[in-house]
Structure formats: structure tokens, C-alpha cells
Design a protein around this motif. Structure first.
Motif, PDB file in Angstrom:
ATOM      1  N   GLY A  31       0.776  -1.237   0.000  1.00 17.45           N
ATOM      2  CA  GLY A  31       0.000   0.000   0.000  1.00 17.45           C
ATOM      3  C   GLY A  31       0.801   1.276   0.000  1.00 17.45           C
ATOM      4  N   PHE A  32       2.044   1.218   0.502  1.00 11.99           N
ATOM      5  CA  PHE A  32       2.845   2.436   0.660  1.00 11.99           C
ATOM      6  C   PHE A  32       3.623   2.694  -0.633  1.00 11.99           C
ATOM      7  N   CYS A  33       2.911   3.007  -1.696  1.00 16.17           N
ATOM      8  CA  CYS A  33       3.495   3.085  -3.036  1.00 16.17           C
ATOM      9  C   CYS A  33       4.632   4.105  -3.134  1.00 16.17           C
ATOM     10  N   GLN A  34       4.526   5.169  -2.380  1.00 14.18           N
ATOM     11  CA  GLN A  34       5.505   6.241  -2.458  1.00 14.18           C
ATOM     12  C   GLN A  34       6.909   5.763  -2.100  1.00 14.18           C
ATOM     13  N   MET A  35       7.022   4.728  -1.280  1.00 10.44           N
ATOM     14  CA  MET A  35       8.313   4.318  -0.731  1.00 10.44           C
ATOM     15  C   MET A  35       8.828   3.001  -1.312  1.00 10.44           C
ATOM     16  N   GLY A  36       8.170   2.465  -2.338  1.00 11.06           N
ATOM     17  CA  GLY A  36       8.588   1.184  -2.870  1.00 11.06           C
ATOM     18  C   GLY A  36       9.912   1.240  -3.615  1.00 11.06           C
ATOM     19  N   PRO A  37      10.514   0.065  -3.831  1.00  8.37           N
ATOM     20  CA  PRO A  37      10.117  -1.260  -3.355  1.00  8.37           C
ATOM     21  C   PRO A  37      10.261  -1.403  -1.839  1.00  8.37           C
ATOM     22  N   LEU A  38       9.288  -2.102  -1.251  1.00  5.46           N
ATOM     23  CA  LEU A  38       9.248  -2.292   0.195  1.00  5.46           C
ATOM     24  C   LEU A  38       9.638  -3.723   0.553  1.00  5.46           C
ATOM     25  N   VAL A  39      10.346  -3.860   1.653  1.00  2.00           N
ATOM     26  CA  VAL A  39      10.699  -5.170   2.190  1.00  2.00           C
ATOM     27  C   VAL A  39      10.364  -5.163   3.678  1.00  2.00           C
ATOM     28  N   VAL A  40       9.665  -6.217   4.143  1.00  2.00           N
ATOM     29  CA  VAL A  40       9.347  -6.359   5.563  1.00  2.00           C
ATOM     30  C   VAL A  40       9.963  -7.649   6.068  1.00  2.00           C
TER      31      VAL A  40
ATOM     32  N   GLN B 175       9.671  -9.684  13.226  1.00  2.00           N
ATOM     33  CA  GLN B 175       9.945  -8.395  13.871  1.00  2.00           C
ATOM     34  C   GLN B 175       9.113  -7.259  13.289  1.00  2.00           C
ATOM     35  N   GLY B 176       8.726  -7.371  12.008  1.00  3.41           N
ATOM     36  CA  GLY B 176       7.962  -6.312  11.367  1.00  3.41           C
ATOM     37  C   GLY B 176       8.825  -5.146  10.943  1.00  3.41           C
ATOM     38  N   ILE B 177      10.132  -5.376  10.712  1.00  2.02           N
ATOM     39  CA  ILE B 177      11.036  -4.300  10.290  1.00  2.02           C
ATOM     40  C   ILE B 177      10.717  -3.927   8.850  1.00  2.02           C
TER      41      ILE B 177
ATOM     42  N   LEU C   7      20.014 -12.560   9.553  1.00  4.27           N
ATOM     43  CA  LEU C   7      20.879 -13.509  10.250  1.00  4.27           C
ATOM     44  C   LEU C   7      21.370 -12.998  11.595  1.00  4.27           C
ATOM     45  N   ARG C   8      21.591 -11.654  11.722  1.00  8.38           N
ATOM     46  CA  ARG C   8      22.167 -11.140  12.972  1.00  8.38           C
ATOM     47  C   ARG C   8      21.187 -10.287  13.784  1.00  8.38           C
ATOM     48  N   GLY C   9      20.002  -9.991  13.234  1.00  7.10           N
ATOM     49  CA  GLY C   9      18.995  -9.244  13.988  1.00  7.10           C
ATOM     50  C   GLY C   9      19.265  -7.759  14.103  1.00  7.10           C
ATOM     51  N   GLU C  10      20.166  -7.225  13.280  1.00  8.92           N
ATOM     52  CA  GLU C  10      20.460  -5.789  13.301  1.00  8.92           C
ATOM     53  C   GLU C  10      19.591  -5.069  12.271  1.00  8.92           C
ATOM     54  N   THR C  11      19.462  -3.776  12.428  1.00  4.30           N
ATOM     55  CA  THR C  11      18.722  -2.986  11.437  1.00  4.30           C
ATOM     56  C   THR C  11      19.690  -2.213  10.558  1.00  4.30           C
ATOM     57  N   VAL C  12      19.300  -2.053   9.307  1.00  5.20           N
ATOM     58  CA  VAL C  12      20.060  -1.234   8.361  1.00  5.20           C
ATOM     59  C   VAL C  12      19.455   0.159   8.393  1.00  5.20           C
ATOM     60  N   GLU C  13      20.071   1.052   9.141  1.00  9.29           N
ATOM     61  CA  GLU C  13      19.484   2.359   9.431  1.00  9.29           C
ATOM     62  C   GLU C  13      19.122   3.136   8.169  1.00  9.29           C
ATOM     63  N   ARG C  14      19.974   3.113   7.178  1.00 13.32           N
ATOM     64  CA  ARG C  14      19.755   3.948   5.998  1.00 13.32           C
ATOM     65  C   ARG C  14      18.539   3.526   5.189  1.00 13.32           C
ATOM     66  N   LEU C  15      18.041   2.300   5.406  1.00 10.32           N
ATOM     67  CA  LEU C  15      16.882   1.820   4.653  1.00 10.32           C
ATOM     68  C   LEU C  15      15.568   2.015   5.406  1.00 10.32           C
TER      69      LEU C  15
ATOM     70  N   GLU D 128       4.357  -1.114  11.625  1.00  7.07           N
ATOM     71  CA  GLU D 128       3.131  -0.643  12.261  1.00  7.07           C
ATOM     72  C   GLU D 128       3.290   0.732  12.905  1.00  7.07           C
ATOM     73  N   ASP D 129       4.541   1.177  13.099  1.00  5.35           N
ATOM     74  CA  ASP D 129       4.773   2.484  13.714  1.00  5.35           C
ATOM     75  C   ASP D 129       4.910   3.610  12.698  1.00  5.35           C
ATOM     76  N   VAL D 130       4.990   3.258  11.427  1.00  2.00           N
ATOM     77  CA  VAL D 130       5.042   4.282  10.377  1.00  2.00           C
ATOM     78  C   VAL D 130       3.683   4.984  10.314  1.00  2.00           C
ATOM     79  N   PRO D 131       3.643   6.309  10.339  1.00  2.00           N
ATOM     80  CA  PRO D 131       2.340   7.004  10.348  1.00  2.00           C
ATOM     81  C   PRO D 131       1.397   6.545   9.245  1.00  2.00           C
ATOM     82  N   PHE D 132       1.936   6.218   8.084  1.00  2.00           N
ATOM     83  CA  PHE D 132       1.092   5.780   6.975  1.00  2.00           C
ATOM     84  C   PHE D 132       0.253   4.571   7.368  1.00  2.00           C
ATOM     85  N   TYR D 133       0.827   3.650   8.166  1.00  2.00           N
ATOM     86  CA  TYR D 133       0.106   2.460   8.594  1.00  2.00           C
ATOM     87  C   TYR D 133      -0.570   2.652   9.953  1.00  2.00           C
TER      88      TYR D 133
END
Length: 1024
Positions: free
Chosen positions: A69-78, A82-84, A103-111, A126-131
């Protein structure tokens, strides 16, 4: 998959799938539908390649999903569980996502998504205002399952509603449950679904048919497509329940062929459901049979209409027929037929699983549940939005959509597609449901919602939709076939600048005929966009017809370049910018003066509407037009001003009353036309509010004086300290015309208890007294009331005069503050305390002295006519602010108290009434313009008014009213599309600023100016 023979087998199968080992693996979900245009297919290949590596294979589950649904930000990966959420993912990002996150459970901040309001990165989807502000029922599985298989659907409650219905509910109970939910058809008409099913069940004749209308031809709408692509089994399950309730044994899903992925996924889903024993004969051993086929349409918009759709399925040309009989009585192949759209069918399993009461708990009194909108247009976050019926436009556009692109002004929302209408800003807080939209001239439609900003031409919008409808008309009935063509011809003429008086009335007359006489819903609703734009934006039609002007700067036949078009003075912006790019600033200033005698002034204090409309802003950032104007003017000043032209003198004496920007501009152009011009002003200095209302740190006095001297050298005589008492006496004293430009120097009071007395200033008087060198008593603690430039200027002046503290009180939010953003920012740097959503209620005095303000906190209520939310007091939030001086800067109006005898007609606000084209007043021989007509406005608006009045006065005196030629002198075009930042001119530090009235902002360097000028796209050279 082996067919499931019973309900018990179905539930057992679902449990095994839900608990399968692969369901416990970390899951990568990639949006692979709407994001395809942004390269998601390549991202998918990268994931499949990386996940096939020996050290990763079998450890991660990869899902190509439907639309998130969040077309403006695609391509999207979840990444689940965890729902990252990662946005705008490229193939090169995939190895890092696998290695670090999966594999390591870290987040890629820039993405991660960056919230534009807070500037913070958001980790969880779920914390993104759009959702966060959505209620996703129909879309709950889109983006979470693989739509090309049935197993994921089974794992997430799939076909449980069907099992519940076949295992213990009668058809009548199913219909009663759907009726009790309040579900209305989501295809546009909003007919109660339960009632529609009941009518079809009660109709005689076998077999009965069920149809899913997935044609969806509205421009900008893609809700049904997304559901068919991302969760096709929800549609099939809803149709199975509907077929059981109605008694239907045959069904069709009608999808337009332009939706190849929807066709592919729906075809696969039908095949999978048949293989699982959920379609066909004796489903789940209950004796219930239902067969489903997919029919591809040829893309005719009219086939969205029920009877035309039926004709298409039957193999005939898709054309509507008269009703009755209705499809529920005689539809497909002459048999009882029920037709609902994709979203309606997908809601049915939700109602059965969660109960009618749950569904009815959302929405409004007459419209229940949720509604999906395809949000497109001039909004920051485009995409699919599902909200409870009754949500407001403000919630959808601003809370979920993130607001308007480039922070422009919201103008309207086009709802319901070609059959709908425009909902203007004044209805931003209107609950969106079927009935409320109809009341304001729009419809819910299937859910298309196109956001429009102030750069949208409403006449062109109406023409676009009517052109679409005219092309899609089947031509069967004359009112639609001929009427829409005639309307389109009129609208096309208007957008080309060929409109005629009476065209709007003729449009309305034809529209009513088309609505009343057309055979089907397409023709009956075709005039809606035209009628709604006339209803709410009649002034734009009038501007096109009477002034040959497109206010939004969009109609190419009426616009040279959008920047020049929206400049009230009509300065040839692209041309002078091109001259600067070539290193010819003197020629650039000469070009500016053909329309504006104040290049240095406007290079400093203009509100630059040209930059807001600059098309470069859609690429990276608008060209710094104001800074370039200042650069050229300052460069000329260093080399010596160009001598003014020597016009041939002609008869005709003109008196200018008021030597502000409007008056001096009018005098300047009349002098260039050869008229004898004298400007009178009661002040000891010329310039009006430029001289006594704008502090020197923004507009140095020598800069203003230089421009005034140039105007005098052009032939304008100044009579300062010379108040005019009578307009009639001027006309009787040898003057042939009078231009009244007295400005708006009188401040409006608050009307509060304690306001009268020492310590309370009107902002205009405060700034004027200081600018004229008159003494200002010690200020102490200062409270400034207002949010415009006068308020900020007063606050910053008070800081420089040694005030102990300065607090600005503004009753609205920071985003609504009308003062220039850079002035507000600098004021905060200098120590001004700005408090938002605060309003004074009384001026407090003690022992004869002012000691403070009683205030109350405000909150934003419903929208006013402009779309801004009205501030309303919060009971119990009263508080006091200590102050020794109060400066009131809420508004200004003209002051005619010194005039004797007759005056021209005025409005209820005390401003003068003029003809907007000629600037004539109701008094013979008297013209007027500037703030005394508009109320307190901008410098460039005053200049534009003076220019227009000069042309009108010259015509009245026998001239042609021609301004100096401003055609381009060069066709140089750089238009570099290389992304570049706008240059930031140097500024004095806050500490240095507070200690003096020295000019704060410095000019661009020649190198900066040349580079910046080369960013201009020269849209004025495009073929019209």
C-alpha cells in the motif's frame, strides 16, 4: 493438493499448514506488484539468489507478496516476525539485509523510513504514520501472504468464514448477518449489500448468477486491482458465501485485461480453490455447488456499469440497457444476478468471522465498516489507505498521506473519479461517507481520491475528466454522446483563452440535461466534475474567461512560464535569470524594471510566489529567484544605475495619493508613458510601509532610497509631508486622474478589556515611530500578539531595542504562521519566544500600569472556508503572561479619517471597491490599488496593482496603456537537470544581529549566482 471433502478436513488441513516448520522461519516479504515499476522484480531476483546460498538456504522464508500500500516508498521489504520495514530497496541492498537483519537481527538504518515531521527513523512497519492511522481489514493480508498460492491464505484464517457458514448457518441467517453489519456496496452506489442479496434470493428463475465487478476503470483508482493481486482468495471466499446465501450456482470474476497480474493471480486462485474442493460440486460435502470463471474485459469504462458488464460477459458489445428489469430480476443470460465489486466481496469473510456487531462498530450511523482509498495526486505519501468510513479528508491527506507535496496549500480532493466531484478545503473535516459526500457534490465511488494543490487548474481538471468520459461514452443515448461533447468543446475553448461570457451558464444548462436524460450512470454522473468545480471554484472560470488568465498557471495557452505567470507584476523571470547565467546582470535589471521598479527591494522582501510555482522544485528545489534578483540589482548598484529612459511627454496630469509601492509603481509607469505625475504623501519619507513598516535589517534604507531616486529620475514628482484632504479638490485643481494608494497603516485592536492605555502599541505605529527616529519608551518585557511579518518584525525590533524579553503569542500552529519561515527561524535564534495556540483574553493592569496578559490555550477545531482549522479555546487552560509592553499585530486596514467630502465606495472591512480589471473606483476619475483595496498584503501585490492601474489610467487619458516591451532578448537555455542544492547566502550570526539593525542577509557571489541561474529549466521556451 488433494480435494478437501469435509469441513473437518478443511480445519485439520489449515492447522497443519499453520504449524508447518517453514511458518516458524524468519520471513522476508517483498512487495512485488505496485512496486514493479520501481524495480522490485530485480530486488526479488537478488533475494532469490542470496537465499539460495548454501549457508542461508532453508534458514529463511521468502515471500513475494501483494501490495503493501505504501506506493511512495517502494520497493518495500518487511522482515517478519519483527515487522522491520525497509523502503526504496535496491538489489544492491539485499546482501546487507540478509546478513545484518535476517541472520544477525540488526537494522540497516539507511533503509528505514524517516518520519518527515519528527525526522526520526521508524523501525517497525506498524509504527510508520502511513500504517499507524489505518484500520486494515480487507487489506490485512496484502503484503503478508504469497497471493500465488493457497497455503498462506489457509494459515491466516482463510476459508474459516466459509466453513462457519456451511457448517451451521442458513442462507437467511447469512443475509441477515450481512444486513446487520451495515455493509454497503463499495463500487460507488453504496446500495445496502444485504438488501441486494435478499432481492436476488427472492427472485424466481434458475440458475442464479453471481458476478464480481473487478473492472475498475476510474483514473487513479487501483483498490480492486491490489486486492485481486494480493489476496484473491478473500474475493473467492466472499463470493462463495454470497452464492450460498443467494442460491447461485454460477459465478464470474470480470477483470479488465489491462490488469495482467490480477488476471494471473485470480486465475491461479480459482484453480487452487477448485483443486482444494472449495469450488465445484458438493463443496466440503455439504451439497452446495458453485462454479467460478474469470472473464477478461477489453477495458471499456462503461463496462463498470452493471448492465454493460453483463452484456460483455454474454459476448455482446458492452452497452447499458434501460432498467427495470434490474439484474436481480433478469441479469446475466436473463437470469437473476447479483453483482458486487471486489472490495464488497472481500469484506464478507470479515463480517462472518468477526461478527456483524464488530463491523458495524466502525463507521457512521448509515455507513459502516472500513473503506479503501487509492490516494494519489499532490500528496507526499501515495498509496492504498484503509480507514473507517467517516474518517475525514484531513486524516487521510495529512495524518496518513503526510501532507501536500512541497508543502503547498491543499485545494481540493477529486473523489469518485470521472463520476465524482471535488471536495474543497472547507470540507477537510467532513466525515467521509456516502451521504455526506453526496451533499457536497461528490460521491464515494470505488475509492479513487486524487489530492489537488494550489497549482491545480480546476477548469483543466474538469476538462480532463470530461474528455475521459466523452471518449468512454458508448454513444447509445444522445444526451451523453452529444451533450458531453458540447461541454468538452466549451471547456477546451475556455482553457485556450477563448472563453465567452455565458459559457459557464451554458455548461450548467447542458450538464443538467445530460444528468436528467442519460440512460446509464456514466452519463448521469459525467457532468459532476464540471458542476462541482463551478460550484466551488467559479472564480477560476471567470479568470479564464474575463482576464484570459489561469490562476494556477497550468493552461499552456495562457501561460508563458509559471514563475512569471504567478508574479503579480508579470516579470519575465526566465529571461532575466538567463541573463544572469550569461554574466549580464545589468541587462537583467533593465528587464526586471520593464515590469517592476523595485528590483532591489523585491530581491530582499518579496514573498516570491514565483518560487512556489517553479517547476524546478519538482526535481530538487526551486530556483532561488529572489536571491538572483537581489544579486543583479546589487551588481548594477556597484557599477552605477542605468540612466532612465526619456519618454515623449504627453498631455494628462495624474495625482498619486500615497507614495508607497503601489503609488510609486503607478507613477513610474505613467511617467514612462509620458504623463505628468505627482505623488503626495503625509509622511516625511517616501516608500510607505517599505520605509516605515519593514525594519532596516531586512530592507536597508539606502537600498530603498536608491530605488525611489530612480523613480524620481523617471519623472515622478514627490510632495512629502503633504496630506491630501479631498479627492475632489485634486480633480478640480488640474489633475485629470487620481490614483488612491494610501496603504493600510491603521492597526486593528483586540477589543479586549484593559486594551486602552499606556503600554499597548499597534504594530504599525510601533514600527513607524521607530523608523521615523521618534523616541520609543523602555520596553521591558514585551508580548507581541499575531503571527504575520508585522508581528515578527516588531518582536525582532524590540530585541534590538533592548527589551528584557520578547514573547510572540499566535493563536494557530507554527505550520499556519503567515510570517516568512526564514524570519521566524531567525527570530527564534535571536531569543524571541514564540508560543503557539495561545490567545489573549484581557490586558491586565495594576496601579495604573500594564502588568501582563490573561491568556487561554487553544486547540484546532473544524475547518473554515480556507480549509484551516478554527482555533477554539480549551476550558480551564487560562493563564497569565507577564508583560510591560504589548504590541498588537493582528491586522491592518486603510485609514480615511483625514479625508473630507466624498470617498469611493468601501467594503465592510473598510477597503475600497474597485473593478478588478481596470482598478476604477465608484468615483469618476479615481482609481485605487494596493493595501487600501486588498487589505494588508505583499509588496509584489502592491506593485502589480500599481502597474495595472497605470495601464488603465493611460487608456482613460487617450493612450494605449502599453507597458515597456518585455519580450525576451535571448533564447539561451541551460536547464541542467543535474541535482544541485540551492545556494544559501551568508547571514550575520544571531549575536551580531541582536546588537544592530545592519542588514542580515548577504548577496550571492557571482559564481553562486551563475550556477544557480543555470538551474532554470527555461520552461518558457517549451512549445505551447
Amino acid at each position: 493438493m488433494e480435494p478437501v471433502r469435509s469441513i473437518a478436513e478443511l480445519m485439520s488441513l489449515k492447522e497443519r499448514i499453520r504449524n508447518a516448520p517453514e511458518r516458524k522461519l524468519p520471513t522476508v516479504c517483498l512487495c512485488d506488484t505496485g512496486c514493479r515499476a520501481l524495480g522490485s522484480a530485480l530486488v526479488r531476483e537478488a533475494f532469490e539468489r542470496e537465499l539460495a546460498r548454501g549457508d542461508v538456504a532453508g534458514r529463511v522464508r521468502f515471500l513475494p507478496t501483494g501490495c503493501h500500500g505504501f506506493c511512495q516508498m517502494g520497493p518495500l521489504v518487511v522482515i517478519r516476525p519483527q515487522g522491520i520495514l525497509y523502503v526504496r530497496v535496491t538489489p544492491g541492498d539485499v546482501p546487507e539485509i540478509i546478513e545484518r537483519t535476517v541472520l544477525r537481527g540488526e537494522t540497516v538504518e539507511r533503509l528505514l523510513y524517516v518520519d518527515p515531521v519528527t525526522g526520526q527513523r521508524v523501525v517497525r512497519e506498524e509504527d510508520v504514520p502511513f500504517y499507524r492511522y489505518q484500520t486494515r481489514l480487507v487489506l490485512s493480508r496484502c503484503g503478508r501472504i504469497d497471493p500465488a498460492g493457497i497455503e498462506d491464505y489457509f494459515a491466516l484464517d482463510g476459508y474459516e468464514a466459509l466453513a462457519k457458514v456451511l457448517g451451521g448457518m442458513t442462507p437467511e441467517q447469512v443475509i441477515a448477518e450481512v444486513a446487520a453489519s451495515g455493509l454497503r456496496g463499495r463500487g460507488g452506489a453504496g446500495f445496502p449489500t444485504g438488501r441486494k442479496w435478499e432481492l436476488c434470493r427472492a427472485s424466481g428463475g434458475e440458475p442464479k448468477y453471481l458476478v464480481c465487478n473487478a473492472d475498475e476503470g476510474d483514473p487513479g483508482a487501483f483498490m480492486d486491482r491490489a486486492v485481486c493481486e494480493g489476496d484473491p482468495h478473500a474475493v473467492i471466499e466472499g463470493m462463495l458465501i454470497g452464492a450460498y446465501a443467494i442460491g447461485a450456482s454460477q459465478g464470474y470474476v470480470y477483470v479488465r485485461a489491462e490488469y495482467p497480474l490480477a488476471v494471473l493471480h485470480m486465475t491461479k486462485a480459482i484453480a487452487d480453490a477448485q483443486a482444494a474442493g472449495l469450488l465445484g460440486d458438493d463443496i466440503l460435502g455439504t451439497g452446495f455447488s458453485f462454479h467460478l470463471k474469470l472473464k477478461q474485459g477489453a477495458g471499456a469504462f462503461v463496462c463498470g456499469e452493471e448492465t454493460a458488464l453483463i452484456a460483455s460477459i454474454e459476448g455482446r458489445r458492452g452497452m447499458p440497457r434501460t432498467r427495470p428489469p434490474f439484474p436481480a430480476q433478469a441479469g446475466l443470460f436473463g437470469k437473476p444476478t447479483n453483482i458486487n465489486n471486489v472490495e464488497t466481496w472481500a469484506n464478507v469473510p470479515v463480517i462472518i468471522n468477526r461478527g456483524a456487531a464488530f463491523f458495524a462498530s466502525m463507521g457512521t450511523e448509515k455507513s459502516k465498516g472500513t473503506k479503501i482509498f487509492a490516494v494519489a495526486g499532490k500528496v507526499k505519501n501515495t498509496g492504498l489507505v484503509e480507514v473507517p468510513v467517516g474518517a475525514t479528508l484531513r486524516q487521510i491527506v495529512f495524518d496518513i498521506g503526510g501532507g501536500i507535496l512541497r508543502d503547498r496549500r491543499f485545494k481540493a480532493a477529486q473523489m469518485g473519479g470521472p463520476s465524482g466531484g471535488c471536495v474543497p478545503a472547507q470540507y477537510l473535516d467532513l466525515p467521509i461517507d456516502y451521504d455526506s459526500l453526496q451533499a457536497v457534490g461528490a460521491i464515494m465511488g470505488s475509492g479513487g481520491l486524487i489530492v489537488l494543490d494550489d497549482a491545480t487548474c480546476m477548469v483543466e481538471l474538469a476538462r480532463f475528466f470530461l474528455d475521459f468520459v466523452q471518449n468512454e461514452s458508448c454513444g447509445k443515448c444522445v444526451p451523453c454522446r452529444v451533450g458531453t461533447r458540447r461541454m468538452l468543446e466549451i471547456l477546451t475553448r475556455i482553457t485556450r483563452g477563448e472563453g465567452r461570457e455565458g459559457d459557464v451558464e451554458l455548461l450548467e444548462k447542458i450538464a443538467e440535461t445530460v444528468k436528467a436524460g442519460s440512460l446509464c450512470g456514466l452519463g448521469q454522473t459525467a457532468p459532476n466534475p464540471v458542476l462541482s468545480t463551478i460550484r466551488y471554484f467559479r472564480d477560476e472560470y471567470d479568470a479564464h474567461i474575463r482576464e484570459r488568465r489561469c490562476p494556477a498557471a497550468q493552461c499552456q495557452a495562457l501561460v508563458r512560464a509559471s514563475c512569471s505567470h504567478v508574479c503579480p507584476a508579470g516579470v519575465n523571470v526566465p529571461e532575466y535569470v538567463a541573463l544572469i547565467a550569461q554574466g549580464r546582470p545589468r541587462e537583467a535589471v533593465e528587464l526586471i524594471r520593464r515590469r517592476n521598479p523595485f528590483p532591489s527591494v523585491c530581491g530582499r522582501v518579496c514573498d516570491h510566489p514565483c518560487e512556489a510555482k517553479c517547476r524546478r522544485g519538482d526535481l530538487d528545489a526551486s530556483v532561488a529567484i529572489r536571491a538572483l534578483k537581489r544579486f543583479a540589482a546589487d551588481a548594477e548598484a556597484r557599477e552605477g544605475l542605468t540612466p532612465p529612459p526619456k519618454p515623449r511627454k504627453r498631455k494628462g496630469k495624474v495625482a498619486i495619493v500615497g507614495a508607497g509601492p503601489a503609488g510609486l509603481t503607478c507613477g513610474y509607469f505613467l511617467a514612462l508613458m509620458g504623463r505628468d505625475v505627482t505623488a503626495f504623501d503625509a509622511l516625511p519619507v517616501a516608500g510607505g510601509m517599505l520605509a516605515v513598516g519593514i525594519p532596516a535589517y531586512r530592507l536597508p534604507r539606502d537600498v530603498l532610497q536608491r530605488e525611489i531616486d530612480y523613480i524620481r529620475r523617471c519623472g515622478v514628482k514627490l510632495r512629502l509631508r503633504h496630506p491630501v484632504r479631498s479627492l475632489a479638490s485634486l480633480l478640480g485643481d488640474g489633475f485629470d486622474a487620481v490614483f488612491l494608494a494610501v496603504g493600510a497603516h491603521k492597526g486593528l485592536g483586540l477589543g479586549l478589556p484593559g486594551e486602552e492605555g499606556q503600554g499597548v502599541w499597534d504594530a504599525a505605529a510601533f514600527l513607524r515611530q521607530f523608523s521615523l527616529g521618534q523616541r520609543i519608551p523602555p520596553l521591558g518585557r514585551v508580548a507581541v500578539i499575531g503571527g504575520g511579518n508585522a508581528a515578527v518584525d516588531s518582536a525582532r525590533t524590540a530585541i534590538r531595542l533592548g527589551a528584557k524579553s520578547v514573547t510572540v503569542l499566535y493563536r494557530r500552529t507554527q505550520a499556519e504562521m503567515p510570517a516568512y519561515a526564514e524570519e521566524v527561524h531567525e527570530a527564534l535564534e535571536e531569543g524571541v519566544d514564540i508560543r503557539y495556540l495561545v490567545a489573549p483574553t484581557a490586558v491586565v493592569r495594576g496601579n495604573g500600569s500594564l502588568i501582563g496578559l490573561e491568556c487561554i490555550q487553544m486547540q484546532l477545531g473544524t475547518a473554515d472556508q480556507s480549509g484551516r482549522r478554527r482555533p477554539v479555546p480549551i476550558p480551564g487552560s487560562e493563564h497569565r503572561i507577564e508583560a510591560d509592553t504589548v504590541i498588537v499585530a493582528i491586522s491592518q486596514q486603510p485609514d480615511f479619517s483625514a479625508f473630507e467630502g466624498d470617498l469611493p465606495k468601501t467594503t465592510k472591512w473598510g477597503t475600497l471597491v474597485v473593478d478588478p480589471v481596470t482598478m476604477r473606483t465608484s468615483m469618476e476619475g479615481v482609481w485605487a490599488g494596493g493595501d487600501c483595496v486588498t487589505g494588508a498584503a505583499t509588496v509584489i501585490q502592491a506593485i502589480g496593482a500599481g502597474q495595472k492601474a497605470a495601464a488603465s489610467i493611460d487608456k482613460a487619458l487617450g493612450g494605449e496603456g502599453k507597458l515597456p516591451e518585455d519580450e525576451g532578448v535571448t533564447d539561451w537555455a541551460s536547464g541542467s537537470r543535474t541535482l544541485r542544492q540551492r545556494p544559501e547566502p551568508p547571514r550575520l550570526s544571531a549575536e551580531k544581529r541582536k546588537a544592530s539593525f545592519d542588514e542580515i542577509t548577504r548577496a550571492l557571489t557571482p559564481a553562486q549566482a551563475c550556477r544557480e541561474a543555470r538551474r532554470c529549466l527555461r520552461c518558457d521556451l517549451e512549445e505551447k
